[in-house]
Write a protein that holds these residues in place. Structure first.
Motif, PDB file in Angstrom:
ATOM      1  N   PRO A  94      18.730  36.483  52.505  1.00  0.00           N
ATOM      2  CA  PRO A  94      18.364  37.788  53.066  1.00  0.00           C
ATOM      3  C   PRO A  94      19.080  38.044  54.387  1.00  0.00           C
ATOM      4  N   PRO A  95      19.404  39.312  54.675  1.00  0.00           N
ATOM      5  CA  PRO A  95      20.027  39.633  55.964  1.00  0.00           C
ATOM      6  C   PRO A  95      19.040  39.655  57.110  1.00  0.00           C
ATOM      7  N   ASP A  96      17.747  39.599  56.798  1.00  0.00           N
ATOM      8  CA  ASP A  96      16.731  39.817  57.830  1.00  0.00           C
ATOM      9  C   ASP A  96      15.603  38.805  57.776  1.00  0.00           C
ATOM     10  N   GLY A  97      15.845  37.617  57.255  1.00  0.00           N
ATOM     11  CA  GLY A  97      14.763  36.654  57.152  1.00  0.00           C
ATOM     12  C   GLY A  97      15.302  35.257  56.917  1.00  0.00           C
ATOM     13  N   THR A  98      14.393  34.342  56.669  1.00  0.00           N
ATOM     14  CA  THR A  98      14.755  32.950  56.444  1.00  0.00           C
ATOM     15  C   THR A  98      15.253  32.765  55.019  1.00  0.00           C
ATOM     16  N   PRO A  99      16.387  32.122  54.818  1.00  0.00           N
ATOM     17  CA  PRO A  99      16.862  31.855  53.459  1.00  0.00           C
ATOM     18  C   PRO A  99      15.841  31.042  52.663  1.00  0.00           C
ATOM     19  N   SER A 100      15.872  31.203  51.355  1.00  0.00           N
ATOM     20  CA  SER A 100      14.923  30.496  50.501  1.00  0.00           C
ATOM     21  C   SER A 100      15.326  29.037  50.337  1.00  0.00           C
ATOM     22  N   LEU A 128      21.184  38.499  45.154  1.00  0.00           N
ATOM     23  CA  LEU A 128      20.461  37.429  45.831  1.00  0.00           C
ATOM     24  C   LEU A 128      20.363  37.696  47.328  1.00  0.00           C
ATOM     25  N   GLY A 129      20.931  38.823  47.801  1.00  0.00           N
ATOM     26  CA  GLY A 129      20.992  39.102  49.227  1.00  0.00           C
ATOM     27  C   GLY A 129      20.202  40.304  49.655  1.00  0.00           C
ATOM     28  N   ALA A 130      19.092  40.576  48.967  1.00  0.00           N
ATOM     29  CA  ALA A 130      18.281  41.744  49.313  1.00  0.00           C
ATOM     30  C   ALA A 130      17.483  41.504  50.594  1.00  0.00           C
ATOM     31  N   PRO A 131      17.236  42.553  51.382  1.00  0.00           N
ATOM     32  CA  PRO A 131      16.278  42.422  52.483  1.00  0.00           C
ATOM     33  C   PRO A 131      14.920  41.985  51.944  1.00  0.00           C
ATOM     34  N   VAL A 132      14.180  41.263  52.754  1.00  0.00           N
ATOM     35  CA  VAL A 132      12.906  40.715  52.293  1.00  0.00           C
ATOM     36  C   VAL A 132      11.994  41.812  51.755  1.00  0.00           C
ATOM     37  N   ALA A 133      11.920  42.946  52.451  1.00  0.00           N
ATOM     38  CA  ALA A 133      11.022  44.015  52.024  1.00  0.00           C
ATOM     39  C   ALA A 133      11.491  44.715  50.756  1.00  0.00           C
TER      40      ALA A 133
END
Length: 310
Positions: A169-175, A238-243
């Motif tokens: 994600p561009p705005d959160g912690t990677p999975s 696989l790179g969507a923003p979390v929301a």
């Protein structure tokens, strides 16, 4: 089990409680494969091989099974080879497993090259071994039953699928799956594309044409035509923003509008995939989710990737 008309060697005779060996030691193996194999009552979890010996030893110790330092030794001891490996590591090892007479419980995508995917399917046919690919939506309930129900309907007009993961994600912690070089290189097209196609094809028919376009991040949009005449779309990332992350699939036709239900308990779904493999081996009837189906998925994704210029 799928049998060639003139197999190079006879398949192994059926056994009462097949031995299953696991290849792979990453997060997917820890969270899904190993617990499902340990809980499965119709088989014996026999051992683990991994490219990192220390990780293989740790996983084997957790479940009290043998650790192997050679995949061919695992194939010699086991009736089924279960794979939790990157696709282009999986494919050549799956060919070797089939040559050794092991049934193949494969992960998706089987390979990211058409030649390698076809080689796995050809090896399964040639050596008379059963194969099943763990496509989550085809085994996890209630999604799997929903797919079968829609496959029995006719008059489809269109469908729209999206699988927007927040692995990077561009705005959160990677999975937990972010530390995966092949996912970073291949993105959502190859990682979650097989899931979308695994539902669209049995419902709408095989793909007759595909057009691919890029979006932001690693977003790929596929426009598909099917043998039924229906058109569908699939948006993959696989790179969507979390929301913005989420999964959905909707089909529309003469009988109405139908939406894919949520699913859970992925290890139990993996157990059902193993059940399907053992049934195919026992009856000699190939499963519809076998290595040949997986090769078809690779063909479609490879055509899409070629249009994207990568």
């Amino acid at each position: 089990m799928t049998r060639a008309s003139d197999p190079a060697e006879p398949a192994r005779p059926p056994v009462a409680r097949p031995r299953v060996g696991l290849l792979g030691t990453g997060p997917w193996a820890h969270r899904t494969h190993a617990p499902a194999l340990a809980a499965h009552t119709g088989s014996e979890f026999a051992g683990v091989w991994g490219r990192r010996p220390e990780a293989a030893a740790e996983l084997a110790d957790t479940y009290g099974v043998k650790v192997y330092d050679d995949p061919d030794a695992l194939f010699a001891d086991c009736d089924v080879a279960a794979f939790a490996l990157p696709p282009d590591v999986q494919a050549p090892l799956a060919v070797r497993a089939a040559e050794a007479g092991c049934g193949l419980l494969l992960d998706k995508p089987v390979a990211t090259s058409v030649a390698d995917a076809r080689a796995v399917a050809d090896a399964a046919d040639r050596h008379g071994v059963a194969s099943v690919v763990f496509l989550t939506l085809r085994f996890a309930e209630p999604a799997a039953a929903w797919v079968e129900e829609q496959a029995g309907r006719t008059g489809w007009f269109t469908a729209a699928a999206h699988w927007l993961g927040a692995v990077f994600p561009p705005d959160g912690t990677p999975s937990a799956y972010a530390d995966s070089p092949w996912r970073k290189a291949k993105g959502g097209l190859w990682d979650v594309g097989p899931h979308a196609l695994s539902v669209l094809i049995p419902v709408l028919g095989d793909v007759t044409s595909v057009t691919a376009a890029r979006g932001p991040s690693d977003v790929v949009q596929l426009a598909l035509r099917h043998t039924s005449g229906a058109a569908s779309t699939a948006v993959l990332s696989l790179g969507a923003p979390v929301a913005a992350a989420g999964v959905g699939l909707e089909v529309r036709g003469a009988e109405g509008v139908f939406s894919l239900p949520n699913w859970s308990d992925v290890p139990a779904a993996y157990g059902r995939a193993l059940d399907a493999l053992l049934t195919a081996a026992r009856t000699g009837v190939p499963d519809r989710r076998d290595a040949r189906f997986a090769a078809r998925l690779t063909e479609i994704l490879g055509e899409a990737e070629g249009q994207l210029g990568v």
